[in-house]
Design a protein around this motif. Structure first.
Motif, PDB file in Angstrom:
ATOM      1  N   LEU A 188       4.350   7.716   0.601  1.00  0.00           N
ATOM      2  CA  LEU A 188       4.158   7.095  -0.148  1.00  0.00           C
ATOM      3  C   LEU A 188       5.073   5.749  -0.119  1.00  0.00           C
ATOM      4  O   LEU A 188       5.951   5.893  -0.551  1.00  0.00           O
ATOM      5  N   GLU A 189       4.236   5.084  -0.496  1.00  0.00           N
ATOM      6  CA  GLU A 189       4.799   3.707  -1.469  1.00  0.00           C
ATOM      7  C   GLU A 189       4.601   3.403  -2.339  1.00  0.00           C
ATOM      8  O   GLU A 189       4.169   3.958  -2.954  1.00  0.00           O
ATOM      9  N   THR A 190       6.090   3.182  -2.602  1.00  0.00           N
ATOM     10  CA  THR A 190       6.370   3.375  -4.551  1.00  0.00           C
ATOM     11  C   THR A 190       5.879   2.499  -5.028  1.00  0.00           C
ATOM     12  O   THR A 190       5.982   2.424  -6.693  1.00  0.00           O
ATOM     13  N   TRP A 198       1.811   3.422  -5.337  1.00  0.00           N
ATOM     14  CA  TRP A 198       2.180   4.712  -5.086  1.00  0.00           C
ATOM     15  C   TRP A 198       0.728   5.522  -4.364  1.00  0.00           C
ATOM     16  O   TRP A 198       0.581   5.993  -4.579  1.00  0.00           O
TER      17      TRP A 198
END
Length: 411
Positions: free
Chosen positions: A390-392, A395
């Motif tokens: 996941l890219e934060t 998300w």
């Protein structure tokens, strides 16, 4: 039981007053032939040629009187003190130390040794000692008959190292010889000897490992490395974006699980078949194991080698197609099979490593690999691993991997 047991280290220098006093009072003296020939050994004392330390300890335990054991170098460093103090003998000993053979060898060579690995080579440990020499830049080897410089060099075939061979330290026959490893097996070497094995690639600037002072014995200057952690993103091994991409299903989570199942350690030889980006091979080497990374893609081999330099670890790369290329490789302890299917897994299992890990993208493939391991005497475990990256910022899912992890332990 002996009334008093004194262990005296001898490095060729004159005996200390404490050593002379213990010898003068001795009623039993044990040692090698050159020890028993020392003029300080009292003529009336019983003499034991020190072959088996265990047999000598039993004899000393039955002796009534004062016993002295003479040993080369520091008897408390890979020496006779450990055997004498074993609980079954019930002996309490006093030790008069001397300069160890390792310290003397490095002194003769004019080299520091706080950053060296120290190993003992004998009939049981020779292969593991060689693996340490493969994996580390500076190794001191206490040899024994049948596990000496020539045998070390023969098992290191294809790995370039420099040997500093110190023969008969502390005696009139003392000699130091420096040779490249490919020439060592052509000579006959006198026992006892100590071998310092040096060489290999250095750490690159990208790891942050810089010249300085060592602070932890047995670790190279610059330890610990600048990068922390295991199962790092592939980008950490790719350098400036030039590394080989990961192959299907090879997530960092899978790599972490593979490392955990194999447990590579100092003295092991790891095969990484289908090395790809080199991430697994480099991380196994960071545990101190010797690693041979195999890949059918020449560019991948180059990427693996470059990644090893960036992290300052030693490993070998072999360009070729498994399983045929595996025939001439030295015996492995643990193996990761990153590709090649059941044919490669079968060929690896036939070499009888302690542990094997591999993976499959489908259940049918996993069952085929599991059968190949089971039929060759391995207890097999299989787990379905799913990982989601996941890219934060939002998300949002960026990458998903689902794979069957198989691990086999030799029964």
């Amino acid at each position: 039981m002996a009334d008093r047991v004194t262990v005296i280290g001898w490095d060729g220098s004159p005996l200390t007053d404490a050593a002379r006093s213990a010898l003068a009072a001795a009623t039993l003296v044990a040692g090698a032939a050159h020890h028993l020939a020392l003029p300080e050994v009292p003529p009336h004392a019983e003499r034991i040629r020190l072959g088996s330390a265990t047999l000598a300890a039993r004899r000393i335990a039955r002796h009534r009187g004062s016993a002295v054991v003479l040993a080369d170098g520091d008897p408390g460093f890979f020496g006779v003190v450990r055997t004498l103090r074993a609980p079954e003998h019930g002996l309490e000993v006093e030790v008069v130390p001397a300069v160890s053979a390792i310290a003397a060898a490095f002194a003769r060579a004019g080299m520091p040794w706080d950053d060296a690995q120290l190993v003992v080579a004998n009939s049981r440990t020779l292969r593991r000692a060689v693996n340490v020499c493969r994996a580390h830049k500076k190794v001191a080897v206490l040899t024994s008959p049948g596990a000496g410089p020539a045998e070390l060099a023969l098992l290191l075939e294809g790995v370039h190292r420099t040997f500093v061979i110190c023969e008969a330290l502390g005696t009139e026959r003392e000699q130091m010889t420096v040779l490249t490893s490919d020439k060592v097996a052509d000579h006959t070497w006198r026992d006892p000897n100590v071998v310092i094995v040096v060489g290999g690639t250095g750490a690159g600037a990208e790891t942050g490992a810089s010249q300085g002072t060592a602070w932890l014995a047995g670790q190279e200057v610059g330890y610990p490395p600048a990068v922390r952690g295991w199962a790092l993103p592939v980008a950490e091994y790719a350098g400036s974006g030039s590394g080989a991409p990961p192959r299907a299903g090879e997530s960092v989570q899978l790599r972490a699980a593979q490392l955990a199942r194999l447990g590579p350690r100092v003295g092991d030889l790891v095969w990484d078949i289908g090395a790809g980006s080199g991430a697994f091979a480099v991380e196994a080497a960071r545990f101190g194991a010797a690693v041979i990374a195999v890949d059918s893609d020449a560019d991948a081999c180059a990427h693996v080698y470059a990644a090893a330099r960036r992290f300052g670890v030693q490993l070998e790369t072999v360009h070729g197609l498994a399983p045929h290329i595996l025939q001439d490789l030295p015996e492995p302890d643990v193996v990761r099979v990153g590709g090649g299917g059941a044919v490669t897994v079968t060929a690896v299992a036939d070499r009888r490593p302690t542990r094997i890990v591999t993976h499959a993208s489908t259940r049918d493939e996993a069952e085929e690999l599991g059968r190949a391991l089971t039929e060759r005497g391995y207890a097999v475990e299989c787990a379905l691993l799913q990982s989601v990256e996941l890219e934060t910022a939002h998300w949002a899912e960026t990458e998903r991997a689902v794979v069957f992890l198989l691990s086999g332990v030799r029964i």
